[in-house]
Design a protein around this motif. Structure first.
Motif, PDB file in Angstrom:
ATOM      1  N   TYR A   5       0.831  -1.209   0.000  1.00 51.78           N
ATOM      2  CA  TYR A   5       0.000   0.000   0.000  1.00 51.78           C
ATOM      3  C   TYR A   5       0.865   1.258   0.000  1.00 51.78           C
ATOM      4  O   TYR A   5       0.575   2.221  -0.725  1.00 51.78           O
ATOM      5  N   GLU A   6       1.909   1.259   0.793  1.00 54.24           N
ATOM      6  CA  GLU A   6       2.769   2.436   0.844  1.00 54.24           C
ATOM      7  C   GLU A   6       3.508   2.646  -0.473  1.00 54.24           C
ATOM      8  O   GLU A   6       3.777   3.779  -0.863  1.00 54.24           O
ATOM      9  N   ARG A   8      -0.913   6.300   2.750  1.00 52.00           N
ATOM     10  CA  ARG A   8      -0.257   6.604   4.022  1.00 52.00           C
ATOM     11  C   ARG A   8      -1.160   6.225   5.183  1.00 52.00           C
ATOM     12  O   ARG A   8      -2.372   6.459   5.137  1.00 52.00           O
TER      13      ARG A   8
END
Length: 165
Positions: free
Chosen positions: A132-133, A138
């Motif tokens: 995801y990052e 975030r």
């Protein structure tokens, strides 16, 4: 390939939900039936939506899914998407299916003027967090998720009845 889920996908979606729960060490918490999932996604008033990732080979086998619903931001004054579940079968990870599912939801946000795409991830799920990052997501460290279920939910609802809510 990513496509909107169809009624015939309900059995595989249900199976994938169970696989996800097993991965998250919570299979015993899954009580939803195929019928409930069918009603939630395709009933008279759908409460949720789903997209599936299919394999190019093997006749378009469903290998992953994203199940989501609308939320609303009072601060932004518009809807957003809350991603309830994102799952790709372990033997299919790394093939771009998860990214493609998230990209489709981001596309929908843009098309419809939604300003947020949000989800939760378990703190121990380092591979998902890194993924995801890598996409630019975030963590929202200043927020803690709370949940009422089972007896606590029933008790609070009963208190609301007694209080004339």
């Amino acid at each position: 390939m990513i496509r909107t889920a169809v009624l015939d996908d309900v059995p595989v979606l249900h199976a994938l939900v169970r696989e996800l729960a097993a991965y998250e060490k919570a299979l015993d918490e899954v009580v939803a039936s195929e019928d409930q999932l069918r009603e939630a996604l395709f009933g008279e008033r759908p409460a949720a939506y789903a997209h599936v990732a299919t394999a190019e080979e093997g006749g378009g086998e469903v290998v992953g899914f994203a199940l989501w619903f609308l939320n609303f931001s009072t601060w932004r004054g518009v809807h957003g998407i809350y991603l309830e579940d994102l799952y790709v079968r372990p033997d299919r990870r790394g093939g771009g299916h998860g990214k493609a599912l998230l990209a489709e939801l981001a596309r929908i946000c843009g098309e419809r003027g939604y300003e947020r795409l949000e989800w939760s991830v378990l703190n121990w799920n380092a591979p998902s967090i890194a993924f995801y990052e890598s996409l630019g997501a975030r963590p929202q460290d200043e927020w803690t998720v709370y949940r009422l279920t089972d007896g606590a939910l029933v008790r609070l609802g009963a208190a609301g009845e007694r209080l004339g809510a």
